[in-house]
Scaffold this active site. Structure first.
Site, PDB file in Angstrom:
ATOM      1  N   HIS A  60       6.864   3.889  -0.980  1.00 40.42           N
ATOM      2  CA  HIS A  60       5.846   3.183  -1.765  1.00 40.42           C
ATOM      3  C   HIS A  60       4.763   2.566  -0.893  1.00 40.42           C
ATOM      4  O   HIS A  60       4.006   1.705  -1.345  1.00 40.42           O
ATOM      5  CB  HIS A  60       6.492   2.108  -2.649  1.00 40.42           C
ATOM      6  CG  HIS A  60       7.687   2.602  -3.392  1.00 40.42           C
ATOM      7  ND1 HIS A  60       7.606   3.541  -4.392  1.00 40.42           N
ATOM      8  CD2 HIS A  60       9.011   2.319  -3.262  1.00 40.42           C
ATOM      9  CE1 HIS A  60       8.817   3.802  -4.856  1.00 40.42           C
ATOM     10  NE2 HIS A  60       9.682   3.081  -4.188  1.00 40.42           N
ATOM     11  N   GLU A  97       9.719  -2.314 -14.263  1.00 45.16           N
ATOM     12  CA  GLU A  97       8.859  -1.583 -15.190  1.00 45.16           C
ATOM     13  C   GLU A  97       9.235  -0.107 -15.142  1.00 45.16           C
ATOM     14  O   GLU A  97       9.974   0.335 -14.245  1.00 45.16           O
ATOM     15  CB  GLU A  97       7.383  -1.779 -14.828  1.00 45.16           C
ATOM     16  CG  GLU A  97       6.975  -1.142 -13.513  1.00 45.16           C
ATOM     17  CD  GLU A  97       5.505  -1.389 -13.197  1.00 45.16           C
ATOM     18  OE1 GLU A  97       4.902  -2.284 -13.806  1.00 45.16           O
ATOM     19  OE2 GLU A  97       4.968  -0.677 -12.324  1.00 45.16           O
ATOM     20  N   ARG A 143      -7.899  -9.168  -1.959  1.00 44.41           N
ATOM     21  CA  ARG A 143      -8.111  -9.183  -0.508  1.00 44.41           C
ATOM     22  C   ARG A 143      -8.739  -7.860  -0.102  1.00 44.41           C
ATOM     23  O   ARG A 143      -8.934  -6.965  -0.921  1.00 44.41           O
ATOM     24  CB  ARG A 143      -6.772  -9.339   0.214  1.00 44.41           C
ATOM     25  CG  ARG A 143      -5.760  -8.276  -0.219  1.00 44.41           C
ATOM     26  CD  ARG A 143      -4.503  -8.286   0.605  1.00 44.41           C
ATOM     27  NE  ARG A 143      -3.455  -7.464   0.047  1.00 44.41           N
ATOM     28  CZ  ARG A 143      -3.353  -6.151   0.172  1.00 44.41           C
ATOM     29  NH1 ARG A 143      -4.286  -5.485   0.831  1.00 44.41           N
ATOM     30  NH2 ARG A 143      -2.338  -5.473  -0.361  1.00 44.41           N
TER      31      ARG A 143
END
Length: 669
Positions: A229, A194, A286
């Site tokens: 990241h 992306e 989660r």
């Protein structure tokens, strides 16, 4: 309410297992741990009521084996499974296997996990629900006009399987690397591409939903400070958001949860562009690593609510209003100045003075410190799992006070063991741009020199020199006190207690870890006190094997010294330092042959580039990849030349310093 849960198996390890166990104990629920062979003596195993072995060390053989985890729960008599975060926490097949075995799954329905488990499918659902998303790109069709790009793993999170691509020619290699890393971390190698947005913030919204139609929005968190990241510092509320943007994020998150019939704790993550436009990234089905900051401002125990919701309890109509501000820092065994290399080894001590709580929030406290740790002093940090040691959280009525408390606590922490990112965290928290909430995902890269991330930088205005030199002097004096102790026992040595005859000058040689700065400490101790070369204005007040007091320019400073076989640690008002003691005369036999490539960390060879002896290689060209602590590390040619030797085969486990390859450098004509 359904049947109460009586025993919970946590299908995870380390900090999150200990976190869940803490809540279970408070609720009167029995606990079951699972462990690999490498984790047999880990803190989460020791603290559980029962533990089941998963044979092997690698995640693929242990914590990623759904069949073994379900069998462990059944054999230990557990009636519920909590997945934690990472590993199989977002694996729909695992959720189904748990419920098919008659166990309670403490998490969202498998269908919701599946809907959001694939980021590509999640984006399609969110687009249909009217939530802004980035369109996925076809890797075979991208051009230079599409750059920069982001390669992401379709499953899992935590920054694994992610790569920024700024050159179309490198896309194929980055796709392969991302697939390999994602498969190793999550058991699923699917990736997608992306657009990568420069200068954007990472903001996420915490949700809690029950089975009766109530969805709570528990504020948002800013998680923009990241390395590779992976989040480094997180806080709530996200500073600097307009009321309109905050409302838009909260409403989009609720739409995301409603579109899949969500239940339990979950997080909708967004990228907010520099011009304030939000884009949906993913929904984590989660509990998040950074959930404690939300607990600190709301007073909620999110794990307790996960369990209650799994039992069928309904949420009250309205959530509690948040109070104050909370900031979390992830303390990791890694060296930021050396490309974030993981740092395995023995952890002798992990202690943070002033901590008010471990894994919980004391009722009624408007300010405090909380420590959630996966390890304790005396454990060994291995190479198989994530390098995070602990999370330190500070909360206070204001952001400025919470940040100040956190930086101070990190600075005073006693961390005796492998190198950590502690200094980076302190510098980042005290950086003017952080104080002004000028945040984005490139913060660390943009301020690399200030934070000590570039070659030759140290991250402070005056450098580590004076502070580290004083610490090295303290180590030398503590060693002298140890050697003069009666019958080998360390005793205090005070000014005037030295013998009256002049002593011979002493030389002690140290190298700082990390940093690699060398210190030659030359000093003399006699009836006139301390005389140390380069330390004018320094007077010895007292010295013992574990504590040295120096008067520096009229101000008394105390240095705590802890000596261990591999290195010596010093804690003082200047901060902390660690040193390796060098021999007075170096051994020339320890030098490596020219062109030798040694393993910078212990790890496993997971891939090679296909070169063999005799092949020509270019400077910086990757030769092989090592995996350690869930991250891949490239071993590249140091110079252009000929590959003489390649000793590393795929699957081979190598120790620190092992020779992996030898490259003969080209010489000029």
């Amino acid at each position: 309410m359904g049947t109460p849960i009586g025993s919970v198996l946590v299908a995870n390890r380390g900090e999150i297992a200990r976190r869940v166990f803490r809540t279970c104990r408070e609720l009167g629920i029995a606990t079951v741990a699972v462990h690999s062979d490498a984790d047999a003596a880990a803190a989460h195993v020791v603290e559980a009521d029962a533990a089941v072995r998963l044979p092997g060390d690698a995640p693929a053989d242990t914590y990623l084996r759904a069949d073994l985890l379900v069998a462990a729960a059944l054999s230990a008599g557990a009636d519920a499974v909590h997945p934690g975060y990472g590993f199989l926490s977002e694996n729909a097949d695992f959720a189904r296997a748990v419920t098919a075995a008659g166990l309670v799954w403490i998490g969202p329905p498998a269908a919701a996990v599946e809907a959001m488990g694939s980021k590509t499918r999640a984006k399609e659902l969110m687009a249909a629900a009217g939530v802004p998303v980035f369109a996925a790109l076809d890797p075979a069709a991208v051009t230079a006009a599409d750059l920069p790009l982001l390669v992401k793993a379709a499953a899992g999170g935590g920054g694994r399987g992610m790569r920024v691509v700024r050159d179309v020619a490198s896309l194929e290699g980055e796709l392969a690397a991302a697939r390999a890393e994602a498969a190793a971390a999550f058991g699923d190698g699917e990736v997608f591409v992306e657009p990568y947005v420069e200068g954007a913030r990472h903001v996420e919204v915490q949700l809690l939903a029950d089975a009766h139609g109530t969805v709570w929005v528990l504020g948002e968190r800013d998680c923009s400070l990241q390395r590779r990241h992976q989040k480094v510092i997180e806080e709530t509320p996200a500073p600097g958001l307009t009321g309109e943007l905050r409302t838009a994020l909260h409403e989009a998150a609720v739409r995301a949860a409603g579109s899949i019939g969500y239940r339990g704790a979950g997080t909708a993550e967004f990228l907010v562009s520099a011009d304030g436009r939000p884009y949906f990234l993913e929904m984590n089905t989660r509990l998040q690593v950074e959930h404690p900051v939300t607990e600190c401002v709301t007073g909620l125990d999110l794990v307790a609510w996960q369990i209650r919701i799994a039992e069928g309890t309904a949420l009250p109509q309205d959530p509690p209003l948040p109070r104050g501000h909370a900031v979390e820092a992830r303390l990791c065994a890694e060296d930021p100045a050396r490309g974030w290399q993981p740092q395995p080894g023995a952890l002798h001590r992990l202690d943070v003075p002033g901590v008010d709580a471990h894994f919980s929030v004391p009722p009624g406290r408007e300010a405090g410190l909380r420590l959630d740790s996966g390890v304790t002093g005396g454990e060994r940090i291995g190479v198989h799992y994530d390098p995070m040691l602990a999370k330190l959280i500070a909360w206070a009525p204001t952001r400025a006070e919470a940040v100040r408390r956190l930086a101070h606590a990190l600075e005073r922490a006693r961390l005796h063991g492998p190198a950590t990112n502690r200094d980076l965290l302190v510098r980042a928290l005290r950086h003017p741009d952080f104080a002004a909430a000028r945040l984005d995902t490139a913060f660390l890269e943009r301020h690399a020199a200030d934070l000590g991330l570039t070659s030759g930088s140290d991250g402070s205005g005056s450098g580590p020199g004076d502070a580290e030199r004083f610490a090295a002097l303290a180590v030398a004096l503590a060693d002298a006190a140890r050697r003069t102790g009666a019958a080998g026992a360390p005793v205090p040595v005070r000014l005037g207690g030295w013998r009256n005859v002049p002593s011979q000058p002493q030389l002690k040689r140290f190298v700082s870890e990390p940093g690699g700065r060398a210190y030659d400490i030359r000093y003399r101790l006699d009836r006139d006190g301390l005389s140390a070369e380069g330390f004018d204005g320094v007077r010895l007040v007292s010295a013992a094997a574990d504590r040295v007091a120096l008067e520096i320019d009229g101000v008394r400073r105390t240095f705590e010294v802890a000596a261990h076989p591999e290195r010596t640690f010093v804690d003082s008002p200047f901060g902390s330092a660690a040193f390796t003691v060098l021999p007075r005369f170096p051994d020339p036999g320890q030098s490596a042959a020219p062109g030798s490539l040694r393993a910078p960390i212990p790890g496993t060879v997971v891939r090679t580039a296909g070169f063999g002896p005799g092949d020509r290689v270019e400077a910086g060209q990757p030769l092989l990849w090592l995996e350690a602590m869930k991250m891949e590390h490239v071993i590249a040619a140091p110079a252009a030349g000929t590959l003489l030797e390649l000793t590393a085969d795929v699957g081979r486990q190598v120790e620190l310093g092992a020779v992996l390859a030898v490259v003969k450098e080209e010489t000029g004509p």
